[in-house]
Design a protein around this motif. Structure first.
Motif, PDB file in Angstrom:
ATOM      1  N   LEU A  36     -18.270 -37.520  27.853  1.00 56.42           N
ATOM      2  CA  LEU A  36     -17.854 -36.135  27.604  1.00 56.42           C
ATOM      3  C   LEU A  36     -18.976 -35.127  27.840  1.00 56.42           C
ATOM      4  CD1 LEU A  36     -15.535 -36.348  24.484  1.00 56.42           C
ATOM      5  CD2 LEU A  36     -14.923 -35.678  26.793  1.00 56.42           C
ATOM      6  N   CYS A  40     -19.033 -32.218  30.699  1.00 58.02           N
ATOM      7  CA  CYS A  40     -19.079 -30.799  30.312  1.00 58.02           C
ATOM      8  C   CYS A  40     -20.281 -30.098  30.932  1.00 58.02           C
ATOM      9  CB  CYS A  40     -19.113 -30.662  28.792  1.00 58.02           C
ATOM     10  SG  CYS A  40     -17.542 -31.046  28.006  1.00 58.02           S
ATOM     11  N   ALA A  43     -19.597 -29.568  34.659  1.00 58.08           N
ATOM     12  CA  ALA A  43     -18.613 -28.499  34.863  1.00 58.08           C
ATOM     13  C   ALA A  43     -19.229 -27.138  34.579  1.00 58.08           C
ATOM     14  CB  ALA A  43     -17.402 -28.719  33.966  1.00 58.08           C
ATOM     15  N   PRO A  97     -11.938 -30.318  24.370  1.00 59.89           N
ATOM     16  CA  PRO A  97     -12.266 -30.151  25.794  1.00 59.89           C
ATOM     17  C   PRO A  97     -11.043 -30.058  26.701  1.00 59.89           C
ATOM     18  CG  PRO A  97     -13.699 -31.792  24.822  1.00 59.89           C
ATOM     19  CD  PRO A  97     -12.653 -31.460  23.793  1.00 59.89           C
ATOM     20  N   LEU A  98      -9.956 -30.721  26.338  1.00 58.56           N
ATOM     21  CA  LEU A  98      -8.733 -30.614  27.150  1.00 58.56           C
ATOM     22  C   LEU A  98      -8.180 -29.197  27.102  1.00 58.56           C
ATOM     23  CD1 LEU A  98      -6.839 -33.908  26.271  1.00 58.56           C
ATOM     24  CD2 LEU A  98      -7.989 -33.331  28.407  1.00 58.56           C
ATOM     25  N   ALA A 101     -10.646 -26.861  29.101  1.00 55.25           N
ATOM     26  CA  ALA A 101     -11.001 -27.272  30.465  1.00 55.25           C
ATOM     27  C   ALA A 101     -10.792 -26.168  31.492  1.00 55.25           C
ATOM     28  CB  ALA A 101     -10.210 -28.515  30.858  1.00 55.25           C
ATOM     29  N   ARG A 102      -9.772 -25.368  31.341  1.00 60.76           N
ATOM     30  CA  ARG A 102      -9.518 -24.296  32.313  1.00 60.76           C
ATOM     31  C   ARG A 102     -10.631 -23.253  32.323  1.00 60.76           C
ATOM     32  NH1 ARG A 102      -4.816 -24.184  34.947  1.00 60.76           N
ATOM     33  NH2 ARG A 102      -3.141 -25.483  34.145  1.00 60.76           N
ATOM     34  N   PHE A 104     -13.634 -23.866  32.430  1.00 64.32           N
ATOM     35  CA  PHE A 104     -14.700 -24.361  33.286  1.00 64.32           C
ATOM     36  C   PHE A 104     -14.364 -24.300  34.774  1.00 64.32           C
ATOM     37  CE2 PHE A 104     -15.932 -26.317  29.286  1.00 64.32           C
ATOM     38  CZ  PHE A 104     -17.302 -26.057  29.283  1.00 64.32           C
TER      39      PHE A 104
END
Length: 111
Positions: A36, A40, A43, A97-98, A101-102, A104
């Motif tokens: 993870l 991250c 990204a 994080p899900l 995610a957008r 990033f």
């Protein structure tokens, strides 16, 4: 994928009926969780290609807060024999994080 795997196996760990189920779930947790932070960071680095150091400097405080507070919060949740909560809460937090995610995704520059 790493966040979903981490959340799924931590939920399995929280629901494990015995140690014989908990041990493999704990091992699988490492597979998802260990990737993870690098994902991250990668990204975040793609958001500003020329300023990787600045992006990492902004991201690292969140990493340090998680590392330093995670064990304490798990201990507090597990105090009194309620260890299922100590795994259920991080299972839910692993989904963050899900959701983010957008944020990033690299946006095209206007103009």
């Amino acid at each position: 994928m790493a966040a979903a795997l981490t959340s799924l196996v931590m939920a399995a760990l929280a629901a494990a009926p015995s140690w014989s189920y908990a041990i493999p779930a704990a091992g699988l947790t490492r597979l998802g969780a260990s990737s993870l932070v690098p994902l991250c960071c990668a990204a975040a680095g793609r958001l500003q290609p020329g300023a990787d150091d600045a992006v990492l400097a902004r991201l690292n405080p969140f990493n340090y807060v998680g590392v330093t507070s995670g064990a304490a919060v798990g201990g507090l949740l597990g105090a009194g024999g309620h260890f299922r909560r100590a795994y259920a809460v991080p299972a839910a937090l692993a989904l963050v994080p899900l959701v983010l995610a957008r944020a990033f995704l690299r946006r095209p520059h206007a103009g």
